[in-house]
Write a protein that holds these residues in place. Sequence first.
Motif, mmCIF file in Angstrom:
data_model
loop_
_atom_site.group_PDB
_atom_site.id
_atom_site.type_symbol
_atom_site.label_atom_id
_atom_site.label_comp_id
_atom_site.label_asym_id
_atom_site.label_seq_id
_atom_site.Cartn_x
_atom_site.Cartn_y
_atom_site.Cartn_z
ATOM 1 N N GLY A 215 0.807 -1.204 0.000
ATOM 2 C CA GLY A 215 0.000 0.000 0.000
ATOM 3 C C GLY A 215 0.846 1.264 0.000
ATOM 4 N N ALA A 216 0.226 2.385 -0.354
ATOM 5 C CA ALA A 216 0.931 3.664 -0.444
ATOM 6 C C ALA A 216 1.573 4.026 0.897
ATOM 7 C CB ALA A 216 -0.046 4.754 -0.872
ATOM 8 N N HIS A 217 2.833 4.461 0.808
ATOM 9 C CA HIS A 217 3.567 4.786 2.032
ATOM 10 C C HIS A 217 4.788 5.624 1.709
ATOM 11 C CE1 HIS A 217 5.612 1.260 0.387
ATOM 12 N NE2 HIS A 217 6.706 1.650 1.039
ATOM 13 N N THR A 218 5.329 6.257 2.704
ATOM 14 C CA THR A 218 6.674 6.789 2.642
ATOM 15 C C THR A 218 7.538 5.892 3.518
ATOM 16 O OG1 THR A 218 6.175 8.312 4.470
ATOM 17 C CG2 THR A 218 5.971 9.171 2.227
ATOM 18 N N ASP A 219 8.842 5.872 3.266
ATOM 19 C CA ASP A 219 9.733 5.004 4.037
ATOM 20 C C ASP A 219 10.135 5.665 5.345
ATOM 21 O OD1 ASP A 219 9.593 2.982 2.200
ATOM 22 O OD2 ASP A 219 11.481 3.462 1.204
ATOM 23 N N PHE A 220 10.506 4.829 6.318
ATOM 24 C CA PHE A 220 10.838 5.307 7.659
ATOM 25 C C PHE A 220 12.225 5.940 7.722
ATOM 26 C CE2 PHE A 220 8.929 0.968 9.168
ATOM 27 C CZ PHE A 220 7.707 1.281 8.611
ATOM 28 N N ASP A 264 11.606 9.452 5.411
ATOM 29 C CA ASP A 264 11.122 10.470 6.340
ATOM 30 C C ASP A 264 12.191 10.951 7.324
ATOM 31 O OD1 ASP A 264 8.564 10.502 5.269
ATOM 32 O OD2 ASP A 264 7.880 8.867 6.539
ATOM 33 N N MET A 265 13.121 10.060 7.691
ATOM 34 C CA MET A 265 14.206 10.489 8.587
ATOM 35 C C MET A 265 15.000 11.634 7.978
ATOM 36 S SD MET A 265 16.200 7.311 10.361
ATOM 37 C CE MET A 265 15.572 6.504 11.836
ATOM 38 N N LEU A 266 15.344 11.491 6.689
ATOM 39 C CA LEU A 266 16.148 12.521 6.036
ATOM 40 C C LEU A 266 15.320 13.773 5.752
ATOM 41 C CD1 LEU A 266 18.968 13.206 5.089
ATOM 42 C CD2 LEU A 266 18.440 12.186 2.869
ATOM 43 N N THR A 267 14.034 13.598 5.502
ATOM 44 C CA THR A 267 13.167 14.768 5.362
ATOM 45 C C THR A 267 13.204 15.603 6.633
ATOM 46 O OG1 THR A 267 11.704 13.688 3.774
ATOM 47 C CG2 THR A 267 10.788 15.526 5.007
ATOM 48 N N ARG A 268 13.055 14.950 7.764
ATOM 49 C CA ARG A 268 13.102 15.663 9.051
ATOM 50 C C ARG A 268 14.495 16.235 9.295
ATOM 51 N NH1 ARG A 268 10.458 14.952 14.736
ATOM 52 N NH2 ARG A 268 8.645 14.538 13.460
ATOM 53 N N TRP A 269 15.543 15.462 8.986
ATOM 54 C CA TRP A 269 16.923 15.890 9.230
ATOM 55 C C TRP A 269 17.294 17.080 8.349
ATOM 56 C CZ3 TRP A 269 19.847 10.903 10.730
ATOM 57 C CH2 TRP A 269 20.767 11.169 11.762
ATOM 58 N N SER A 270 16.610 17.206 7.220
ATOM 59 C CA SER A 270 16.895 18.316 6.301
ATOM 60 C C SER A 270 15.954 19.497 6.506
ATOM 61 C CB SER A 270 16.793 17.829 4.850
ATOM 62 O OG SER A 270 15.442 17.561 4.497
ATOM 63 N N ASP A 271 15.158 19.466 7.576
ATOM 64 C CA ASP A 271 14.159 20.521 7.806
ATOM 65 C C ASP A 271 13.221 20.665 6.611
ATOM 66 O OD1 ASP A 271 15.167 21.160 10.353
ATOM 67 O OD2 ASP A 271 16.634 22.548 9.502
ATOM 68 N N ASP A 272 12.850 19.511 6.031
ATOM 69 C CA ASP A 272 11.896 19.424 4.922
ATOM 70 C C ASP A 272 12.455 19.899 3.582
ATOM 71 O OD1 ASP A 272 9.898 18.335 6.508
ATOM 72 O OD2 ASP A 272 8.997 20.273 6.978
ATOM 73 N N GLN A 273 13.751 20.115 3.472
ATOM 74 C CA GLN A 273 14.308 20.479 2.175
ATOM 75 C C GLN A 273 14.277 19.294 1.210
ATOM 76 O OE1 GLN A 273 17.968 23.125 2.262
ATOM 77 N NE2 GLN A 273 17.930 22.462 4.410
ATOM 78 N N LEU A 274 14.436 18.091 1.726
ATOM 79 C CA LEU A 274 14.437 16.877 0.916
ATOM 80 C C LEU A 274 13.146 16.108 1.190
ATOM 81 C CD1 LEU A 274 18.129 15.819 1.589
ATOM 82 C CD2 LEU A 274 17.227 16.752 -0.552
ATOM 83 N N PRO A 275 12.195 16.104 0.261
ATOM 84 C CA PRO A 275 10.902 15.464 0.525
ATOM 85 C C PRO A 275 10.959 13.949 0.349
ATOM 86 C CG PRO A 275 10.901 16.410 -1.669
ATOM 87 C CD PRO A 275 12.228 16.787 -1.050
ATOM 88 N N SER A 276 10.370 13.241 1.286
ATOM 89 C CA SER A 276 10.153 11.804 1.077
ATOM 90 C C SER A 276 8.955 11.657 0.148
ATOM 91 C CB SER A 276 9.892 11.100 2.408
ATOM 92 O OG SER A 276 8.775 11.657 3.063
ATOM 93 N N ASN A 277 8.939 10.585 -0.637
ATOM 94 C CA ASN A 277 7.875 10.443 -1.619
ATOM 95 C C ASN A 277 6.997 9.256 -1.287
ATOM 96 O OD1 ASN A 277 9.781 8.437 -2.322
ATOM 97 N ND2 ASN A 277 8.861 8.297 -4.343
ATOM 98 N N PHE A 278 5.732 9.362 -1.665
ATOM 99 C CA PHE A 278 4.848 8.217 -1.551
ATOM 100 C C PHE A 278 5.146 7.238 -2.687
ATOM 101 C CE2 PHE A 278 2.458 11.361 0.827
ATOM 102 C CZ PHE A 278 2.086 10.617 1.942
#
Length: 336
Positions: A215-220, A264-278
């Motif tokens: 199912g649709a998800h982003t990775d942890f 999502d870890m890197l999205t958070r670590w980058s202050d949302d500069q790098l988006p995780s994708n579904f």
Amino acid sequence: MNPSSTPPPPARYALGELDKEARMGGQGEETTAREVRVIDLSDFDARKAEIAEQLWSASVDIGFFQVSGHGIAQADVDAAFARAEQLFALPREVKAQWPLARNAGWEHKAQIRPSTQTPDQKESYQVTRPRMIGLWPTEDQLPRFKAQTLAFERQCWEVGMRLLSCFAHKLGFDDDFFTRAHDPDVPAYQSTLRMLHYFAMDPALRDELGLWRAGAHTDFDCLTLLFQRAGQGGLQVLPGKEMASRQWTSVAPIEGVITCNIGDMLTRWSDDQLPSNFHRVRNPLPHEYQGARYSLAFFCQANEDAVIEGPGKKYPPITGAEYLKQRISANFSNRY
């Protein structure tokens, strides 16, 4: 009421990433308008600045890219797929001796995504180095499986760290920042190699749209490396910043490349500069191959004691252990 003014449903999860994922069910539409870029990693040391720019551009755009020239021989990839097939061919009662716990071991239809609330149609075997006591096949069952699997896991880690060093540089961290956060030689290590077996299609379930292979998800994690087999497609991507469009792009398997996505870890670590994708794995269409699908995924997951905090401190700090605990609990009914 105007749909655009309808308030969002109340949050179901403590992490915003999970609540967003819970709203991503449904078929949506398909589009070929997006480009999934292939980035050549050859001559990495001499070309690192150029490669870093290409990775950053692709990641900021859709959080998803493919890499060639990565240094893992196709023969090693083929051997890893063969080992996965051998493992999943073992009797269920044998595999049940290695039950999934804390991202290590075997599971069967145990992953229920927040987006679908139905089990993924697959089984998987997860290798997380410090947590594998009692979870390996014996030499009699699968000769040299442990040694060869760990060697392949190390190859994946090395590619992942090269890629993450580029993101560290772009974020203003030193080049080895993420390598230290993913140190494989300590008990806190929690990066994972996952072998996946999606089941052959059962014609009786063809019309049950709720049954997704995944199912649709982003990775942890920080970064995912995915190996696919030619002829065994189904992977689709939808960039997180375009989630309202519900338009998915298929990513066909290509021999010799690794498909990568920001987690999502890197999205958070980058202050949302790098988006995780579904992304998701859809069931094959009637005219497509209906047999089993195998894939191999390596998840670069920061060590338990690593503190995830971006350069601008947009989000409160959280340890790698607590972050994964919340994500895994939401997907595997508290199997952490």
